[in-house]
Design a protein around this motif. Structure first.
Motif, PDB file in Angstrom:
ATOM      1  N   GLN A 194      73.864  28.902  16.709  1.00 28.02           N
ATOM      2  CA  GLN A 194      72.804  29.450  17.543  1.00 28.02           C
ATOM      3  C   GLN A 194      73.292  30.690  18.290  1.00 28.02           C
ATOM      4  OE1 GLN A 194      71.703  26.239  20.091  1.00 28.02           O
ATOM      5  NE2 GLN A 194      70.579  25.122  18.503  1.00 28.02           N
ATOM      6  N   GLY A 250      71.557  33.931  21.149  1.00 28.25           N
ATOM      7  CA  GLY A 250      70.416  34.371  21.938  1.00 28.25           C
ATOM      8  C   GLY A 250      70.651  34.116  23.405  1.00 28.25           C
ATOM      9  N   ARG A 268      70.469  31.498  26.332  1.00 29.61           N
ATOM     10  CA  ARG A 268      70.474  30.040  26.519  1.00 29.61           C
ATOM     11  C   ARG A 268      70.714  29.731  27.988  1.00 29.61           C
ATOM     12  NH1 ARG A 268      72.313  25.888  23.077  1.00 29.61           N
ATOM     13  NH2 ARG A 268      73.315  27.425  21.749  1.00 29.61           N
ATOM     14  N   GLY A 281      66.243  32.793  20.951  1.00 30.92           N
ATOM     15  CA  GLY A 281      67.132  33.471  20.021  1.00 30.92           C
ATOM     16  C   GLY A 281      66.900  32.966  18.619  1.00 30.92           C
ATOM     17  N   ALA A 333      74.959  37.539  21.017  1.00 31.72           N
ATOM     18  CA  ALA A 333      74.300  38.407  20.039  1.00 31.72           C
ATOM     19  C   ALA A 333      75.196  38.530  18.825  1.00 31.72           C
ATOM     20  CB  ALA A 333      74.001  39.783  20.639  1.00 31.72           C
TER      21      ALA A 333
END
Length: 538
Positions: free
Chosen positions: A330, A332, A334, A305, A357
């Motif tokens: 962060q 994405g 994971r 991500g 997202a």
């Protein structure tokens, strides 16, 4: 007669005097044939005492060349001395330790001894035999030796693994203070576990909107609007000429912020309308399949991500200056997990997958900069399953229907005509989510075997360097050792080699994978919030 009797008496006395020396010499010749327990030296002084060894529970006899007057022991709890004959002293050992013995002889002579009382080996040997039997019973086939010195128990030999070494130490600690001098066989490599996670999500939405706003800029000499306020109505003002996004007549301006779907305006009638008639369908499908490999009992993480910046205002002001820092979050796909192979042969997973997202619909706008929200779907759980089996560790079925109906009282109830004074919004959403995990015990591919990779539809440029830029293989360097140099190593060396050292990874934004980074602080001048530097739109 008297003279004859006197002669007989003289003969008898002479015979006795003749036999007395012979009788006194006979015991003198027989005395050396009796071995004494301990013969005292002819001379002994306080400056050079003699050493006398005795074991706890045993005795020794000390002989003196002349009669003994008295004896003295320095510490009676360690040894005791008793005169059992004019020239003999009996010394008994009572407790391990060291003390002194002084013997006074007739004529003023003295004998000095250093008594060393040693512990009895019977109890020590008994404890060692018990430990050997227990260790042989609990750890059969392992060469572990036991030796006991006072309260210390020394363990030597080679154990098969750390568990056996720890059990031997536990057995020895029950009978004294153990000293671990064991070696352990070098263990085999740990198993490698591949975790496959599948995120499957489908979001569907259906939106229906219908409504009308009517406004007048002078029709029938009336200025006004009719609206249910459900959709953005136009704003009327008497500012004169119309500006951007507005229409007007005779000094009346109607500012329209949202033209919606349909917009009508009759300049000759000074009458207009905005109509919201919309049907919208949306589908969002998400399929993420992260795979991560980890060693048994070790943590592994995966992130595909990025990081987006957002401003953080620091508390407190100094001279009208507000400090703002940029932090990163962060997002994405994971995956964090810890696999453990249980004694049953199954795999226990501590797993925390996450899919996130950027969500601009739920973001905020600050000083003209957009900070998006984040939509997150994560699971944090522990499961146990066999190799190759799958578990749906998370699932979601969410159906929602929202309907909003607005109307103007009385006028909105008129048949047919009242529809112009009503507005309605109907929104239906459906979300389906499933998270599936599958662990597998894998082994490395043989040397030289190709591993399948992604297919690149567009070829890359040919390499500039003709030779392969890599460390040469074994055909150049020769074979590397695949077995340890020694079959066993000390326990403390094995424990030290198994200590897991944390892996610290710093991302380009300055933060690790486990947290968020923070950039340099920026200053703003003027009132708080004015001129503040915010991150650009990601």
């Amino acid at each position: 007669m008297k003279q004859h009797g006197r002669s007989a008496i003289a003969v008898i006395v002479s015979s006795c005097l003749f036999l007395f020396p012979l009788a006194s010499e006979a015991p003198a010749r027989q005395q050396p044939t009796q071995p004494p327990a301990s013969q005292a030296p002819q001379q002994s002084s306080e400056e050079s005492p003699n050493e006398l060894f005795v074991t706890v529970g045993k005795s020794v006899i000390v002989n003196s060349s002349v009669p003994i007057e008295r004896v003295s022991v320095g510490f009676g709890d360690t040894a005791e001395a008793t005169v059992v004959a004019p020239t003999e002293v009996l010394v008994n050992g009572k407790a391990p330790g060291e003390t002194s013995l002084i013997i006074w002889q007739q004529g003023g002579g003295k004998l000095f001894f250093d008594i060393l009382v040693q512990p009895s080996r019977f109890a020590t040997n008994g404890r060692a035999d018990i430990l050997r039997r227990q260790i042989a019973r609990e750890l059969p086939g392992q060469k572990i030796d036991v030796s006991v010195e006072n309260d210390l128990i020394f363990l030597r030999g080679t154990a098969k693994n750390l568990t056996s070494a720890n059990r031997a130490m536990a057995i020895a600690s029950a009978m004294g203070k153990p000293v671990d001098l064991l070696y352990v066989d070098v263990p085999a490599p740990e198993a490698q576990i591949l975790l496959k996670v599948r995120f499957a999500s489908v979001d569907r939405s259906l939106l229906n909107q219908l409504g009308m706003n009517i406004f007048s800029t002078g029709a029938t000499r009336t200025i006004g609007s009719v609206t249910t306020q459900q959709f953005s109505p136009p704003t009327l003002s008497t500012s004169g000429t119309s500006g951007t996004g507005g229409v007007g007549s005779k000094g009346v301006t109607a500012t329209i912020s949202n033209f919606l779907n349909l917009f009508f305006f009759r300049p000759d009638l000074n009458l207009g309308a905005t109509i919201q008639a919309l049907e919208q369908k949306g589908v969002v499908e998400t399929l993420a399949e992260p795979n991560v490999l980890a060693e048994n009992g070790k943590e592994a993480s995966f992130l595909a991500g990025g990081e987006f910046p957002y401003p953080v205002v620091q508390g407190g002001t100094s001279g009208g200056t507000t400090a703002i820092t940029i932090q990163f979050r962060q997002f994405g796909v994971r995956l964090n997990f810890i696999p453990t192979i249980t004694p049953r042969g199954s795999i226990k997973l501590q797993v925390a997958p996450e899919v996130s997202a950027l969500d601009y619909a739920n973001g905020i706008t600050l000083q003209g900069f957009t900070v998006p929200g984040v939509s997150v779907r994560n699971v944090n759980t522990e499961v146990e399953l066999a190799e190759g089996q799958s578990f749906a560790i998370g699932g979601l079925l969410d159906n929602r229907e929202t309907e909003t109906f607005s109307k103007i009282p009385f006028i909105g109830d008129i048949p047919i005509l009242g529809k112009f004074f009503q507005s309605k919004t109907k929104n239906r959403t459906n979300t389906e989510l499933m998270v599936i995990v599958t662990p597998q015990i894998v082994r490395p591919s043989p040397a030289g075997q190709q591993i399948a990779g992604p297919n690149f539809p567009v070829p890359f440029l040919p390499p500039n360097t003709g030779k392969e830029m890599a460390t040469p293989g074994q055909n150049v360097t020769g074979p590397v050792p695949v077995t340890p140099p020694t079959p066993s190593i000390p326990v403390e060396s094995l424990v030290e080699s198994l200590v897991e050292k944390p892996l610290v990874v710093t991302s380009t934004s300055g933060g690790g994978y486990g947290g968020s980074g923070q950039g340099a602080a920026m200053g703003t001048t003027g009132p708080a919030g004015q001129g503040a530097a915010a991150p650009p739109h990601p």
